[in-house]
Design an enzyme around this catalytic site. Structure first.
Site, PDB file in Angstrom:
ATOM      1  N   SER A 143      66.556   0.772  -0.183  1.00  0.00           N
ATOM      2  CA  SER A 143      66.397  -0.046  -1.448  1.00  0.00           C
ATOM      3  C   SER A 143      67.985  -0.093  -1.955  1.00  0.00           C
ATOM      4  O   SER A 143      68.851   0.939  -1.857  1.00  0.00           O
ATOM      5  CB  SER A 143      65.613   0.486  -2.488  1.00  0.00           C
ATOM      6  OG  SER A 143      65.682   1.745  -2.836  1.00  0.00           O
ATOM      7  N   ALA A 185      56.264  -9.013  -1.431  1.00  0.00           N
ATOM      8  CA  ALA A 185      57.374  -9.347  -0.412  1.00  0.00           C
ATOM      9  C   ALA A 185      57.229  -8.302   0.657  1.00  0.00           C
ATOM     10  O   ALA A 185      57.626  -8.386   1.715  1.00  0.00           O
ATOM     11  CB  ALA A 185      58.594  -9.553  -0.990  1.00  0.00           C
TER      12      ALA A 185
END
Length: 289
Positions: free
Chosen positions: A88, A232
């Protein structure tokens, strides 16, 4: 798509704190651990999903503790066909050295490894949480560029030919037919699948509780941006083998995925494919976060 309802006794699911709400920890950086990052708490039962009998023990490998989520995930780990290492942006956990160590671990234990970093719905997330459109875009570009550079450096050093170690942005999958089918099916299920909707909504609430003051409350826009972010990333938790054309795949992150208890539970509903696994991978000596 090949993800199906689990047969009784095949997939075994431990618990995390998804259905046992508690005070959320403070975020430690801009994107904390991402919306789909979560925590695991094996002490509290979960009445929504049927639990299994045995949770695999963590295994020490190349400086990391690897904890497969279920016995089937342990088999996939042992087979070593493929691993996805989720990264991330804006998360200080993913230092250059940490990414290099993860790359070495992956190459030692799997035939192929893909670093996948999030580059979709990032600016929208920052804007929904209060940044101006210009500042949100600037922050997203900076963080995405930074994480891409660190991963690319790791790949070029450890596997210059890119034969076994690759870096992929999430946006790359938007043109992948299998990914698109999984994503479209997920959106359809959100309308009718009570369990899926409840899990995703709880995940959204938990994430926003660390970002929005209790008196202010989350807006519909903030909740929708978070839901878009979850949807997503979710196809890679469901069926990476179909997306990337590999025999089996282990999705690896330093925290338990909050969706994992549902995806690896017994019974009917949305479940990960039988050749899709998940493991919590943390530096050796640290607990699974």
């Amino acid at each position: 798509m090949s993800y199906v309802a689990a047969e009784p006794g095949v997939l075994i699911s431990p618990t995390d704190d998804l259905q046992s709400p508690r005070s959320a920890p403070a975020a430690h950086d801009e994107n904390a651990d991402g919306i789909t990052g979560g925590t695991r708490d094996d002490s509290a039962p979960n009445s929504r999903f049927q639990l299994g009998r045995r949770i695999p023990e963590a295994t020490a490998q190349e400086g990391f503790l690897v904890r497969p989520f279920t016995q089937q995930c342990q088999i996939i780990h042992t087979e070593g066909d493929h691993a996805v290492i989720g990264v991330s942006p804006g998360n200080s956990y993913f230092s250059r050295q940490r990414l290099r160590d993860l790359g070495l671990w992956g190459l030692t234990n799997f035939d192929r490894v893909d670093f996948v970093y999030t580059d979709v719905h990032v600016a929208e997330s920052y804007e929904a949480l209060g940044d101006s459109a210009i500042e949100a875009r600037r922050k997203a570009v900076k963080n995405i560029r930074g994480v891409r550079a660190k991963i690319t450096t790791t790949v070029n050093e450890l596997d210059p030919a890119g034969a076994r170690l690759c870096v992929r942005p999430m946006s790359e999958f938007q043109s992948n037919e299998a990914y698109r089918e999984l994503h479209a099916d997920l959106l359809t299920r959100l309308k009718d699948d009570e369990d899926l909707r409840a899990v995703c909504q709880d995940l959204v609430r938990r994430f926003l509780s660390t970002k929005v003051g209790p008196r202010q409350g989350a807006t519909a826009t903030q909740e929708q941006v978070c839901m878009d972010y979850i949807c997503a990333e979710a196809p890679l938790f469901l069926d990476t083998p179909a997306i990337l054309g590999v025999p089996s795949s282990l999705n690896c992150y330093h925290q338990s995925l909050p969706l994992a208890e549902m995806l690896y539970a017994r019974g009917s509903g949305l479940r990960a494919s039988r050749n899709q696994g998940h493991a919590i991978v943390t530096p050796d000596g640290s607990p699974a976060e």
